[in-house]
Design a protein around this motif. Structure first.
Motif, mmCIF file in Angstrom:
data_model
loop_
_atom_site.group_PDB
_atom_site.id
_atom_site.type_symbol
_atom_site.label_atom_id
_atom_site.label_comp_id
_atom_site.label_asym_id
_atom_site.label_seq_id
_atom_site.Cartn_x
_atom_site.Cartn_y
_atom_site.Cartn_z
ATOM 1 N N TYR A 37 21.744 22.699 -42.559
ATOM 2 C CA TYR A 37 21.792 24.032 -43.124
ATOM 3 C C TYR A 37 22.150 23.885 -44.599
ATOM 4 O O TYR A 37 22.584 22.818 -45.048
ATOM 5 N N GLN A 39 23.787 26.293 -48.146
ATOM 6 C CA GLN A 39 24.350 27.538 -48.670
ATOM 7 C C GLN A 39 24.356 27.481 -50.182
ATOM 8 O O GLN A 39 25.027 26.621 -50.782
ATOM 9 N N GLU A 46 21.935 29.144 -44.627
ATOM 10 C CA GLU A 46 20.622 29.286 -44.015
ATOM 11 C C GLU A 46 20.174 27.985 -43.362
ATOM 12 O O GLU A 46 20.537 26.884 -43.793
#
Length: 111
Positions: A37, A39, A46
């Motif tokens: 992920y 950020q 995300e």
């Protein structure tokens, strides 16, 4: 307990490449789905990519043509190869499995 340690972030020019790694411990690594992920500043975390224990991969639409996730079960490590990097890829990148997260590694794409 589960420990995830990311490495490989840094400063890269637009169009460049980086390979992130995430070393896992405390789990039977080969049995777990792993994910990345990211950020960006001021934005929500995300999804980037995931790889199942059988090697099935999936990507966020904006990254599937530029990023490649892979794993080495012998090294308990998951990788994220990032090519054709753009300024909007600047973010902290996190390794994830189930409820566990790494500390993140900063990727900055800038000229």
């Amino acid at each position: 307990q589960v420990q995830l340690v990311e490495a490989g972030g840094g400063l890269v020019q637009p169009g460049g490449s980086l390979r992130l790694s995430c070393a896992a411990s405390g789990i039977i690594f080969r049995l777990y789905t792993m994910a990345w992920y990211r950020q960006a500043p001021g934005k929500q975390r995300e999804f980037v990519a995931t790889i199942t224990r059988t090697g099935f991969t999936d990507y966020a639409d904006s990254m599937k043509d530029r990023f490649t996730i892979s794993r080495d079960n012998a090294k308990n490590t998951v990788y994220l190869q990032m090519n054709s990097l753009k300024s909007e890829d600047t973010a902290v990148y996190y390794c994830n499995t189930e409820q566990s997260w790494g500390q993140g590694t900063q990727v900055t794409v800038s000229s």
